[in-house]
Design a protein around this motif. Sequence first.
Motif, PDB file in Angstrom:
ATOM      1  N   GLU A  49     -28.383 -26.268  13.601  1.00 53.38           N
ATOM      2  CA  GLU A  49     -27.651 -25.224  12.887  1.00 53.38           C
ATOM      3  C   GLU A  49     -28.402 -24.894  11.605  1.00 53.38           C
ATOM      4  O   GLU A  49     -28.766 -25.792  10.834  1.00 53.38           O
ATOM      5  N   ALA A  50     -28.662 -23.608  11.370  1.00 56.42           N
ATOM      6  CA  ALA A  50     -29.399 -23.181  10.182  1.00 56.42           C
ATOM      7  C   ALA A  50     -28.422 -22.881   9.044  1.00 56.42           C
ATOM      8  O   ALA A  50     -27.495 -22.079   9.203  1.00 56.42           O
ATOM      9  N   VAL A  51     -28.632 -23.540   7.905  1.00 53.48           N
ATOM     10  CA  VAL A  51     -27.803 -23.325   6.715  1.00 53.48           C
ATOM     11  C   VAL A  51     -28.720 -22.923   5.573  1.00 53.48           C
ATOM     12  O   VAL A  51     -29.628 -23.683   5.205  1.00 53.48           O
ATOM     13  N   ASP A  52     -28.501 -21.737   5.019  1.00 53.47           N
ATOM     14  CA  ASP A  52     -29.373 -21.229   3.957  1.00 53.47           C
ATOM     15  C   ASP A  52     -28.843 -21.603   2.580  1.00 53.47           C
ATOM     16  O   ASP A  52     -27.635 -21.562   2.328  1.00 53.47           O
ATOM     17  N   ARG A  53     -29.772 -21.974   1.713  1.00 52.77           N
ATOM     18  CA  ARG A  53     -29.471 -22.246   0.309  1.00 52.77           C
ATOM     19  C   ARG A  53     -30.439 -21.450  -0.549  1.00 52.77           C
ATOM     20  O   ARG A  53     -31.601 -21.262  -0.174  1.00 52.77           O
ATOM     21  N   GLU A  54     -29.979 -21.000  -1.710  1.00 47.69           N
ATOM     22  CA  GLU A  54     -30.868 -20.273  -2.618  1.00 47.69           C
ATOM     23  C   GLU A  54     -31.426 -21.237  -3.651  1.00 47.69           C
ATOM     24  O   GLU A  54     -30.683 -21.931  -4.347  1.00 47.69           O
ATOM     25  N   TYR A  55     -32.765 -21.324  -3.717  1.00 48.44           N
ATOM     26  CA  TYR A  55     -33.458 -22.163  -4.680  1.00 48.44           C
ATOM     27  C   TYR A  55     -34.381 -21.289  -5.507  1.00 48.44           C
ATOM     28  O   TYR A  55     -35.333 -20.692  -4.982  1.00 48.44           O
ATOM     29  N   HIS A  56     -34.107 -21.188  -6.797  1.00 50.31           N
ATOM     30  CA  HIS A  56     -34.992 -20.485  -7.726  1.00 50.31           C
ATOM     31  C   HIS A  56     -35.315 -19.072  -7.246  1.00 50.31           C
ATOM     32  O   HIS A  56     -36.457 -18.614  -7.305  1.00 50.31           O
ATOM     33  N   GLY A  57     -34.282 -18.368  -6.763  1.00 52.55           N
ATOM     34  CA  GLY A  57     -34.468 -16.979  -6.371  1.00 52.55           C
ATOM     35  C   GLY A  57     -34.984 -16.764  -4.968  1.00 52.55           C
ATOM     36  O   GLY A  57     -35.139 -15.619  -4.539  1.00 52.55           O
ATOM     37  N   SER A  58     -35.264 -17.823  -4.220  1.00 52.20           N
ATOM     38  CA  SER A  58     -35.704 -17.677  -2.840  1.00 52.20           C
ATOM     39  C   SER A  58     -34.770 -18.474  -1.935  1.00 52.20           C
ATOM     40  O   SER A  58     -34.050 -19.363  -2.389  1.00 52.20           O
ATOM     41  N   VAL A  59     -34.788 -18.131  -0.668  1.00 51.93           N
ATOM     42  CA  VAL A  59     -33.892 -18.767   0.298  1.00 51.93           C
ATOM     43  C   VAL A  59     -34.617 -19.901   1.003  1.00 51.93           C
ATOM     44  O   VAL A  59     -35.742 -19.738   1.474  1.00 51.93           O
ATOM     45  N   TYR A  60     -33.970 -21.055   1.054  1.00 54.43           N
ATOM     46  CA  TYR A  60     -34.487 -22.212   1.787  1.00 54.43           C
ATOM     47  C   TYR A  60     -33.491 -22.543   2.887  1.00 54.43           C
ATOM     48  O   TYR A  60     -32.283 -22.569   2.655  1.00 54.43           O
ATOM     49  N   THR A  61     -34.010 -22.766   4.084  1.00 59.28           N
ATOM     50  CA  THR A  61     -33.154 -23.074   5.220  1.00 59.28           C
ATOM     51  C   THR A  61     -33.150 -24.574   5.488  1.00 59.28           C
ATOM     52  O   THR A  61     -34.209 -25.189   5.625  1.00 59.28           O
ATOM     53  N   ASN A  62     -31.954 -25.144   5.553  1.00 61.00           N
ATOM     54  CA  ASN A  62     -31.785 -26.523   6.003  1.00 61.00           C
ATOM     55  C   ASN A  62     -31.287 -26.481   7.438  1.00 61.00           C
ATOM     56  O   ASN A  62     -30.304 -25.808   7.742  1.00 61.00           O
ATOM     57  N   TRP A  63     -31.989 -27.190   8.311  1.00 61.21           N
ATOM     58  CA  TRP A  63     -31.512 -27.328   9.672  1.00 61.21           C
ATOM     59  C   TRP A  63     -30.678 -28.585   9.765  1.00 61.21           C
ATOM     60  O   TRP A  63     -31.115 -29.651   9.321  1.00 61.21           O
ATOM     61  N   LYS A  64     -29.499 -28.446  10.345  1.00 57.70           N
ATOM     62  CA  LYS A  64     -28.590 -29.577  10.436  1.00 57.70           C
ATOM     63  C   LYS A  64     -28.251 -29.879  11.892  1.00 57.70           C
ATOM     64  O   LYS A  64     -28.207 -28.975  12.735  1.00 57.70           O
ATOM     65  N   LEU A  65     -28.015 -31.146  12.139  1.00 64.67           N
ATOM     66  CA  LEU A  65     -27.607 -31.623  13.450  1.00 64.67           C
ATOM     67  C   LEU A  65     -26.486 -32.624  13.237  1.00 64.67           C
ATOM     68  O   LEU A  65     -26.659 -33.600  12.495  1.00 64.67           O
ATOM     69  N   ASP A  66     -25.343 -32.352  13.824  1.00 61.46           N
ATOM     70  CA  ASP A  66     -24.159 -33.198  13.627  1.00 61.46           C
ATOM     71  C   ASP A  66     -23.828 -33.342  12.142  1.00 61.46           C
ATOM     72  O   ASP A  66     -23.444 -34.419  11.670  1.00 61.46           O
ATOM     73  N   GLY A  67     -24.025 -32.264  11.392  1.00 62.84           N
ATOM     74  CA  GLY A  67     -23.665 -32.245   9.982  1.00 62.84           C
ATOM     75  C   GLY A  67     -24.686 -32.832   9.036  1.00 62.84           C
ATOM     76  O   GLY A  67     -24.477 -32.831   7.818  1.00 62.84           O
ATOM     77  N   ARG A  68     -25.808 -33.347   9.553  1.00 61.25           N
ATOM     78  CA  ARG A  68     -26.817 -33.983   8.703  1.00 61.25           C
ATOM     79  C   ARG A  68     -28.090 -33.157   8.695  1.00 61.25           C
ATOM     80  O   ARG A  68     -28.545 -32.699   9.742  1.00 61.25           O
ATOM     81  N   SER A  69     -28.670 -32.966   7.510  1.00 63.61           N
ATOM     82  CA  SER A  69     -29.920 -32.228   7.403  1.00 63.61           C
ATOM     83  C   SER A  69     -31.044 -33.009   8.078  1.00 63.61           C
ATOM     84  O   SER A  69     -31.218 -34.202   7.814  1.00 63.61           O
ATOM     85  N   VAL A  70     -31.799 -32.335   8.939  1.00 63.48           N
ATOM     86  CA  VAL A  70     -32.866 -33.018   9.666  1.00 63.48           C
ATOM     87  C   VAL A  70     -34.239 -32.415   9.399  1.00 63.48           C
ATOM     88  O   VAL A  70     -35.261 -33.061   9.632  1.00 63.48           O
ATOM     89  N   ALA A  71     -34.303 -31.173   8.921  1.00 65.54           N
ATOM     90  CA  ALA A  71     -35.579 -30.511   8.654  1.00 65.54           C
ATOM     91  C   ALA A  71     -35.304 -29.279   7.811  1.00 65.54           C
ATOM     92  O   ALA A  71     -34.145 -28.898   7.599  1.00 65.54           O
TER      93      ALA A  71
END
Length: 268
Positions: A168-190
């Motif tokens: 599951e792709a979850v986007d976060r904004e870091y310093h004006g740019s978007v960073y995607t955290n991939w999650k599996l079973d609720g835990r960030s994996v990449a």
Amino acid sequence: MTHAPARPAPGRPGWIDLASPHPETARAFYSELFGWYSYTLSVPGYGDYTVFTLGGVQGPEVAGMQPLADDTQPPSWTCYFKVADLQTAVDAVKAAGGRELTPPTDYAGIGSMALCMDPEGADFGVATPGNLIEFGVVDRPLTMCWAELASRDTGRARRFYGAVFGWEAVDREYHGSVYTNWKLDGRSVAGMVAMDHGWPPHYPAHWIPYFWVDDCDAAAARAVELGATIRVPPADVQPGRYAAMTDPTGARLAVITPRTATGPGGAV
């Protein structure tokens, strides 16, 4: 503090493999930078394969290395993701628009692996453990603790890796740019970073491993002394303090000092 070995679950990064044009140079660099021990296996039909460990020959395995097979290819780390069934994973890669570069192969008990490419051309592997390597130790000091994709078409990458690994792709904004955290079973994996105009126009999409160090600034300085080139100087981000570099043979990697005892995945 004692860190128990952590082994990856399916869908998570677990093994990394360096293809180097100068294995002895690379061996010396990583041994000095991370204190890794190494030994070489002779794999019938495939030649020599170097295994890096923590704590000597009996220590847990953390990474592998082999000579670069084709001089036209760049030196690189390949991130392998653990899967329950190798052929099923390769079929999913092809169905989602990726390519199989090498078919599922059993490396004489080391593990069964296949090398793949996503639709943008970023190489990665899928693997199931063998008798020797139950997959490398991860998420502890001096081991890989994060894997990150640099992508120009992040929407396409989201669809591809979601289909292949169920991320599951979850986007976060870091310093004006978007960073995607991939999650599996609720835990960030990449993670994934978008390759914007700040990247050279012909720089390819790629995966890069992050290694856990106690002091990012000291590790970056030591890496330079050992022949590395710093690409991103030490900087603070939400998961910790990191620096990106190329090793003396040209392979890309990053080091990070996490903010939490659980590593970068526990902070994103």
